[in-house]
Motif scaffolding. Structure first.
Motif, PDB file in Angstrom:
ATOM      1  N   TRP A 115       6.286   4.711   5.426  1.00 55.52           N
ATOM      2  CA  TRP A 115       6.614   3.302   5.210  1.00 55.52           C
ATOM      3  C   TRP A 115       7.929   2.865   5.851  1.00 55.52           C
ATOM      4  O   TRP A 115       8.890   3.618   5.906  1.00 55.52           O
ATOM      5  N   SER A 116       7.945   1.615   6.273  1.00 56.59           N
ATOM      6  CA  SER A 116       9.168   0.899   6.637  1.00 56.59           C
ATOM      7  C   SER A 116       9.016  -0.508   6.069  1.00 56.59           C
ATOM      8  O   SER A 116       7.939  -0.873   5.581  1.00 56.59           O
ATOM      9  N   TYR A 117      10.092  -1.281   6.120  1.00 55.30           N
ATOM     10  CA  TYR A 117      10.030  -2.648   5.599  1.00 55.30           C
ATOM     11  C   TYR A 117      10.600  -3.600   6.633  1.00 55.30           C
ATOM     12  O   TYR A 117      11.672  -3.358   7.185  1.00 55.30           O
ATOM     13  N   PHE A 171       5.708  -4.615   4.121  1.00 53.49           N
ATOM     14  CA  PHE A 171       5.779  -3.175   4.267  1.00 53.49           C
ATOM     15  C   PHE A 171       4.858  -2.781   5.402  1.00 53.49           C
ATOM     16  O   PHE A 171       3.757  -3.329   5.531  1.00 53.49           O
ATOM     17  N   ILE A 172       5.287  -1.833   6.211  1.00 57.04           N
ATOM     18  CA  ILE A 172       4.496  -1.382   7.347  1.00 57.04           C
ATOM     19  C   ILE A 172       4.252   0.117   7.209  1.00 57.04           C
ATOM     20  O   ILE A 172       5.190   0.896   7.038  1.00 57.04           O
ATOM     21  N   SER A 191      -0.031   1.499  11.784  1.00 55.77           N
ATOM     22  CA  SER A 191       0.635   0.203  12.019  1.00 55.77           C
ATOM     23  C   SER A 191       0.077  -0.942  11.185  1.00 55.77           C
ATOM     24  O   SER A 191       0.162  -2.098  11.581  1.00 55.77           O
ATOM     25  N   ASN A 192      -0.482  -0.629  10.036  1.00 51.28           N
ATOM     26  CA  ASN A 192      -0.954  -1.694   9.146  1.00 51.28           C
ATOM     27  C   ASN A 192       0.223  -2.234   8.357  1.00 51.28           C
ATOM     28  O   ASN A 192       1.164  -1.509   8.041  1.00 51.28           O
ATOM     29  N   PRO A 205      -3.326 -10.695   1.278  1.00 52.67           N
ATOM     30  CA  PRO A 205      -3.878  -9.510   1.932  1.00 52.67           C
ATOM     31  C   PRO A 205      -3.101  -9.152   3.196  1.00 52.67           C
ATOM     32  O   PRO A 205      -2.582 -10.028   3.889  1.00 52.67           O
ATOM     33  N   GLY A 206      -3.073  -7.868   3.489  1.00 49.39           N
ATOM     34  CA  GLY A 206      -2.414  -7.382   4.687  1.00 49.39           C
ATOM     35  C   GLY A 206      -3.371  -7.286   5.854  1.00 49.39           C
ATOM     36  O   GLY A 206      -4.464  -7.868   5.834  1.00 49.39           O
ATOM     37  N   SER A 207      -2.980  -6.517   6.855  1.00 44.86           N
ATOM     38  CA  SER A 207      -3.755  -6.428   8.090  1.00 44.86           C
ATOM     39  C   SER A 207      -5.112  -5.750   7.908  1.00 44.86           C
ATOM     40  O   SER A 207      -5.974  -5.859   8.770  1.00 44.86           O
ATOM     41  N   THR A 208      -5.332  -5.079   6.784  1.00 42.45           N
ATOM     42  CA  THR A 208      -6.633  -4.464   6.508  1.00 42.45           C
ATOM     43  C   THR A 208      -7.420  -5.266   5.474  1.00 42.45           C
ATOM     44  O   THR A 208      -8.408  -4.780   4.926  1.00 42.45           O
ATOM     45  N   ASP A 209      -6.979  -6.494   5.196  1.00 37.03           N
ATOM     46  CA  ASP A 209      -7.576  -7.373   4.184  1.00 37.03           C
ATOM     47  C   ASP A 209      -7.438  -6.827   2.765  1.00 37.03           C
ATOM     48  O   ASP A 209      -8.168  -7.219   1.866  1.00 37.03           O
ATOM     49  N   ASP A 210      -6.514  -5.888   2.573  1.00 39.81           N
ATOM     50  CA  ASP A 210      -6.208  -5.357   1.251  1.00 39.81           C
ATOM     51  C   ASP A 210      -4.820  -5.824   0.828  1.00 39.81           C
ATOM     52  O   ASP A 210      -3.961  -6.087   1.666  1.00 39.81           O
TER      53      ASP A 210
END
Length: 120
Positions: A71-73, A80-81, A86-87, A96-101
């Motif tokens: 993780w990074s922020y 949070f990445i 790279s999600n 939701p994030g880049s994975t729709d979660d």
């Protein structure tokens, strides 16, 4: 130092407990104060400082692949990445994030210098 609901410290904690109390004055959490976030791997959570009186806590398990230590922020995007793929996941507990979660968010409360996190 932190204690779970049973009163055990970091060297003797129980997984059954869903409540963790964190002494923010303990030097183990100084990175949270200076950087504004940290991966609290011993309890499987990400901690985010919003202000001197407000904190958020999240699972540190990436919704995409379950990575816990990548993780990074990003302060600018408030995300949070997970560097495994790279999600990215917003830190607002709803978007939701880049994975729709949505990154699972835990409830927090602050009393003095003790942050209490309740895992759902």
């Amino acid at each position: 130092m932190y204690r779970n609901a049973f009163g055990f410290t970091r060297n003797n904690s129980r997984k059954e407990s869903n409540t963790v109390s964190i002494d923010l004055d303990d030097t183990s959490f100084s990175v949270l104060q200076s950087r504004g976030w940290m991966n609290f791997t011993q309890q499987g959570m990400l901690l985010l400082k919003l202000s001197d009186t407000s904190y958020r806590a999240f699972t540190n398990s990436c919704p995409h692949a379950g990575s816990r230590n990548a993780w990074s922020y990003n302060d600018t995007q408030e995300r949070f990445i997970c560097s495994s793929h790279s999600n990215s996941y917003p830190s607002d507990c709803t978007t939701p994030g880049s994975t729709d979660d949505v990154l699972e968010c835990y409830s927090t409360s602050l009393m003095g210098s003790t942050l209490t996190v309740t895992k759902s």
